[in-house]
Design a protein around this motif. Structure first.
Motif, short mmCIF file in Angstrom:
data_model
loop_
_atom_site.label_atom_id
_atom_site.label_comp_id
_atom_site.label_asym_id
_atom_site.label_seq_id
_atom_site.Cartn_x
_atom_site.Cartn_y
_atom_site.Cartn_z
N UNK A 132 -8.09 -48.05 -42.78
CA UNK A 132 -8.89 -49.28 -42.70
C UNK A 132 -8.25 -50.43 -43.47
N UNK A 133 -7.35 -50.12 -44.42
CA UNK A 133 -6.61 -51.18 -45.13
C UNK A 133 -5.35 -51.57 -44.34
N UNK A 134 -5.25 -51.10 -43.09
CA UNK A 134 -4.14 -51.46 -42.19
C UNK A 134 -2.79 -50.92 -42.67
N UNK A 135 -2.80 -49.77 -43.32
CA UNK A 135 -1.52 -49.15 -43.70
C UNK A 135 -0.79 -48.76 -42.41
N UNK A 136 0.46 -49.19 -42.24
CA UNK A 136 1.17 -48.84 -40.99
C UNK A 136 1.16 -47.33 -40.78
N UNK A 137 0.72 -46.90 -39.60
CA UNK A 137 0.45 -45.47 -39.39
C UNK A 137 1.71 -44.63 -39.46
N UNK A 138 2.88 -45.22 -39.06
CA UNK A 138 4.11 -44.42 -39.09
C UNK A 138 4.61 -44.22 -40.53
N UNK A 139 3.99 -44.87 -41.50
CA UNK A 139 4.37 -44.70 -42.90
C UNK A 139 3.25 -44.04 -43.71
N UNK A 140 2.38 -43.32 -43.01
CA UNK A 140 1.23 -42.70 -43.66
C UNK A 140 1.04 -41.28 -43.13
N UNK A 141 0.94 -40.31 -44.03
CA UNK A 141 0.64 -38.93 -43.62
C UNK A 141 -0.68 -38.50 -44.25
N UNK A 142 -1.61 -38.08 -43.41
CA UNK A 142 -2.91 -37.61 -43.89
C UNK A 142 -2.80 -36.10 -44.12
N UNK A 143 -2.44 -35.73 -45.35
CA UNK A 143 -2.13 -34.32 -45.65
C UNK A 143 -3.31 -33.41 -45.31
N UNK A 144 -4.53 -33.87 -45.60
CA UNK A 144 -5.71 -33.01 -45.43
C UNK A 144 -6.57 -33.43 -44.23
N UNK A 145 -5.99 -34.20 -43.31
CA UNK A 145 -6.74 -34.61 -42.13
C UNK A 145 -7.68 -35.77 -42.42
N UNK A 146 -8.72 -35.89 -41.60
CA UNK A 146 -9.62 -37.04 -41.70
C UNK A 146 -11.05 -36.61 -41.42
N UNK A 147 -11.98 -37.22 -42.18
CA UNK A 147 -13.40 -36.98 -41.92
C UNK A 147 -13.81 -37.47 -40.53
N UNK A 185 -1.76 -26.53 -43.93
CA UNK A 185 -1.59 -27.92 -43.53
C UNK A 185 -0.82 -27.95 -42.20
N UNK A 186 -0.90 -29.06 -41.52
CA UNK A 186 -0.24 -29.20 -40.23
C UNK A 186 1.28 -29.03 -40.37
N UNK A 187 1.81 -28.05 -39.65
CA UNK A 187 3.22 -27.69 -39.82
C UNK A 187 4.17 -28.80 -39.39
N UNK A 188 3.85 -29.43 -38.26
CA UNK A 188 4.71 -30.51 -37.76
C UNK A 188 4.78 -31.65 -38.77
N UNK A 189 3.65 -31.96 -39.38
CA UNK A 189 3.62 -33.04 -40.38
C UNK A 189 4.46 -32.65 -41.59
N UNK A 190 4.31 -31.41 -42.05
CA UNK A 190 5.07 -30.97 -43.24
C UNK A 190 6.57 -31.00 -42.96
#
Ligand SMILES: [Zn+2]
Length: 304
Positions: free
Chosen positions: A115-130, A210-215
């Motif tokens: 919501x703070x407009x962090x560029x998505x390709x530079x952000x990893x949600x390690x524990x997913x999202x609510x 955690x998501x393997x592809x992300x790791x």
């Protein structure tokens, strides 16, 4: 050798290092969301009603009582929707725009970075999202809804979205002396694809990988080239996962590990800080905009 007190807290030395840094990794924890008013539910006293919050965040708890676990998550979704990103989220999002070599890993599931407009390709949600939903038959069933902000998610979860009309009293939902409605699985949303699984929060529960592809992708990023700076924000650089990433990303003599947290820990912890590392004690929402200012300038939170 232990860092001197001055190096440990010198803003001007930090600014010099920041301006020379291109490959920057941030690892964010619950302290960042606490500055937006969101409770962490972790650690000592992490109770929700009379339940240990950690024990509600497991696949076993969901299997045993999906209605109870869903009320806990529905309440957290509601709280996260009511909260706003704080200046630290905006500062990190701006750092990402100014430094293409900046990568942010967050343990927070509240969607405030997004919501703070962090560029998505530079952000990893390690524990997913609510606000992600998946099927409780996963990985067998692949159905997901990556972004769903319905509040309440279904009529049975309405108590979690109730407005508090009397701020002097806790919400009935949070008062363990008030009974909870017993929500039956039939009253909860079911997977539209396999039709047998219950819809569940798209977060990583205790005991789940955690998501393997992300790791893999994060590992690749760390190993590609030396990392100049590791920012550890709202969590301790001595605990997993921040400690693990800081250790792997560190190239001796090059990488500064920078901790920004309400508490930097014991004197013993401080002695583990290596030369060239930094620690800043206080609210990330106050400290980060100041610390990052030479790169991001004045960042103002937009009115929501
Ligand atoms: Zn399914």
């Amino acid at each position: 050798m232990a860092a001197s007190k001055a190096a440990y807290s010198s803003v001007s030395l930090f600014h010099e290092k920041l301006l020379r840094s291109n490959r920057i990794l941030a690892i964010c924890g619950a302290g960042l969301s606490a500055a937006s008013g969101l409770p962490t539910f972790r650690g000592a006293g992490g109770l929700w009603r009379n339940h240990n919050a950690v024990e509600l965040a497991t696949p076993e708890a969901f299997e045993a009582d999906p209605g109870l676990v869903w009320l806990f998550y529905a309440y957290r979704r509601h709280m996260a929707l009511e909260a706003n990103p704080n200046p630290a989220h905006y500062a990190l999002a701006e750092l990402a725009r100014k430094k293409p070599g900046f990568r942010c890993l967050t343990q927070n599931v509240d969607n405030l970075h997004v919501r703070a407009q962090h560029p998505s390709e530079q952000l990893s949600l390690l524990h997913g999202s609510l606000f992600a939903l998946k099927c409780s038959n996963a990985p067998g069933c692949k159905w997901t809804d990556p972004y769903n902000t319905a509040d309440p998610l279904c009529p049975a979860l309405a108590p979690a979205a109730e407005k508090n009309t009397d701020p002097t009293k806790p919400l009935p939902l949070l008062d363990p002396s008030k009974p909870l409605a017993d929500i039956k699985p039939d009253e909860l949303p079911h997977c539209p694809e396999c039709e047998t699984g219950l819809v569940r929060p798209g977060v990583v529960w205790f005991g789940e990988p955690l998501d393997e592809g992300m790791l893999d992708e994060i590992d690749e990023w760390i190993e590609k080239e030396p990392v100049d700076m590791v920012l550890v924000i709202g969590t301790s650089s001595f605990v997993y996962p921040a400690a693990g990433y800081a250790e792997r990303a560190r190239t001796e003599g090059r990488t500064a590990v920078v901790t920004v947290n309400l508490e930097l820990g014991s004197a013993q912890g401080r002695n583990k800080i290596e030369e060239g590392d930094f620690g800043f004690e206080g609210d990330a929402a106050v400290l980060l905009p100041e610390l990052l200012k030479p790169v991001i300038g004045e960042v103002e939170a937009p009115l929501e």
